[in-house]
Design a protein around this motif. Structure first.
Motif, PDB file in Angstrom:
ATOM      1  N   VAL A  97       0.845  -1.208   0.000  1.00  0.00           N
ATOM      2  CA  VAL A  97       0.000   0.000   0.000  1.00  0.00           C
ATOM      3  C   VAL A  97       0.876   1.251   0.000  1.00  0.00           C
ATOM      4  CG1 VAL A  97      -2.014  -1.079   1.034  1.00  0.00           C
ATOM      5  CG2 VAL A  97      -0.298  -0.081   2.517  1.00  0.00           C
ATOM      6  N   PHE A  98       2.030   1.164   0.644  1.00  0.00           N
ATOM      7  CA  PHE A  98       2.943   2.308   0.658  1.00  0.00           C
ATOM      8  C   PHE A  98       3.497   2.558  -0.749  1.00  0.00           C
ATOM      9  CE2 PHE A  98       3.297   0.477   4.976  1.00  0.00           C
ATOM     10  CZ  PHE A  98       2.752   1.536   5.681  1.00  0.00           C
ATOM     11  N   SER A 158       2.335   1.584  -3.668  1.00  0.00           N
ATOM     12  CA  SER A 158       1.329   2.009  -4.649  1.00  0.00           C
ATOM     13  C   SER A 158       1.056   3.504  -4.514  1.00  0.00           C
ATOM     14  CB  SER A 158       0.045   1.189  -4.516  1.00  0.00           C
ATOM     15  OG  SER A 158      -0.558   1.400  -3.266  1.00  0.00           O
ATOM     16  N   ASN A 159       1.081   4.012  -3.308  1.00  0.00           N
ATOM     17  CA  ASN A 159       0.888   5.447  -3.111  1.00  0.00           C
ATOM     18  C   ASN A 159       2.110   6.249  -3.554  1.00  0.00           C
ATOM     19  OD1 ASN A 159      -1.780   6.181  -1.784  1.00  0.00           O
ATOM     20  ND2 ASN A 159      -1.156   4.350  -0.663  1.00  0.00           N
ATOM     21  N   SER A 192       1.999   6.364  -7.317  1.00  0.00           N
ATOM     22  CA  SER A 192       0.948   7.294  -7.762  1.00  0.00           C
ATOM     23  C   SER A 192       1.431   8.738  -7.661  1.00  0.00           C
ATOM     24  CB  SER A 192      -0.315   7.115  -6.923  1.00  0.00           C
ATOM     25  OG  SER A 192      -0.851   5.848  -7.092  1.00  0.00           O
ATOM     26  N   LYS A 193       2.044   9.066  -6.540  1.00  0.00           N
ATOM     27  CA  LYS A 193       2.549  10.425  -6.315  1.00  0.00           C
ATOM     28  C   LYS A 193       3.672  10.759  -7.298  1.00  0.00           C
ATOM     29  CE  LYS A 193       4.433  13.236  -2.506  1.00  0.00           C
ATOM     30  NZ  LYS A 193       3.739  14.434  -2.939  1.00  0.00           N
ATOM     31  N   TYR A 251      10.545  10.583  -1.769  1.00  0.00           N
ATOM     32  CA  TYR A 251       9.741   9.398  -2.052  1.00  0.00           C
ATOM     33  C   TYR A 251      10.113   8.217  -1.161  1.00  0.00           C
ATOM     34  CZ  TYR A 251       8.291  12.084  -6.083  1.00  0.00           C
ATOM     35  OH  TYR A 251       7.788  13.073  -6.895  1.00  0.00           O
ATOM     36  N   PHE A 261       6.623   7.838   3.873  1.00  0.00           N
ATOM     37  CA  PHE A 261       5.821   7.283   4.968  1.00  0.00           C
ATOM     38  C   PHE A 261       6.666   6.960   6.192  1.00  0.00           C
ATOM     39  CE2 PHE A 261       3.214   6.286   1.240  1.00  0.00           C
ATOM     40  CZ  PHE A 261       2.003   6.819   1.659  1.00  0.00           C
ATOM     41  N   THR A 302       9.323   1.402   2.035  1.00  0.00           N
ATOM     42  CA  THR A 302       9.142   1.100   0.618  1.00  0.00           C
ATOM     43  C   THR A 302       9.933  -0.156   0.289  1.00  0.00           C
ATOM     44  OG1 THR A 302       9.574   1.866  -1.629  1.00  0.00           O
ATOM     45  CG2 THR A 302      11.032   2.721   0.074  1.00  0.00           C
TER      46      THR A 302
END
Length: 173
Positions: free
Chosen positions: A12-13, A15-16, A19-20, A154, A158, A163
């Motif tokens: 989930v990390f 994929s975000n 996207s960013k 990047y 989070f 990542t």
């Protein structure tokens, strides 16, 4: 995670983060080395469409998925002979900025060496599952001193290296 019923193999990390990065970089070309089932290429193609970005994705693997997407071209190729999959003359005319994703886990330095002369300033390189490729990456970046920089915006978005691309989202300088 899944995309359209297929295993995406992204956290989930990640994929975000993807996207960013795709939204902010607005790549014109994405190279994915290691297609797997093809789900991530289809997912990125859908992202490009949702962001109204006119980019093209070239996703390479030893087996070509039977999936179809207007933004994606699945390319048959072996990372051990990357030059046979992507013609250097053609790469010279492929629009930038680029996002190069290494996720084949084979001949990592050879793949990076092949693309290196074609990468332009501010192009991005992501090496997935990089913890197990650490030695290879160190060798490559020692040879290219100062030409690539880890983009911690990047990798640490989070938290420190939350990542699969541990210290392995690079921007070409």
């Amino acid at each position: 995670m899944q995309w359209k019923g297929m295993p995406l193999f992204k956290t989930v990390f990640d994929s975000n983060i993807y996207s960013k990065l795709i939204f902010e970089l607005q790549p014109k070309t994405i190279f994915e080395i290691g297609s797997g089932s093809g789900a991530s290429a289809i997912w990125m193609g859908d992202l490009l469409e949702s962001y109204a970005l006119p980019a093209k994705i070239y996703s390479m693997d030893l087996t070509s998925p039977t999936l179809i997407h207007p933004r994606v071209e699945f390319v048959f190729g072996d990372s051990r002979q990357i030059e046979a999959a992507f013609d250097a003359g053609c790469l010279a005319h492929t629009p930038h900025p680029w996002l190069l994703i290494e996720d084949a886990h084979v001949n990592v330095v050879g793949v990076l060496d092949f693309f290196h002369p074609h990468l332009a300033r501010d192009d991005y390189v992501i090496v997935e599952d990089s913890a197990e490729k650490r030695d290879e990456l160190l060798r490559f970046f020692e040879q290219k001193d100062g030409l690539y920089e880890v983009d911690t915006h990047y990798t640490d978005f989070f938290g420190r290296n939350v990542t699969c691309a541990v210290d392995s989202i690079f921007v070409r300088r």
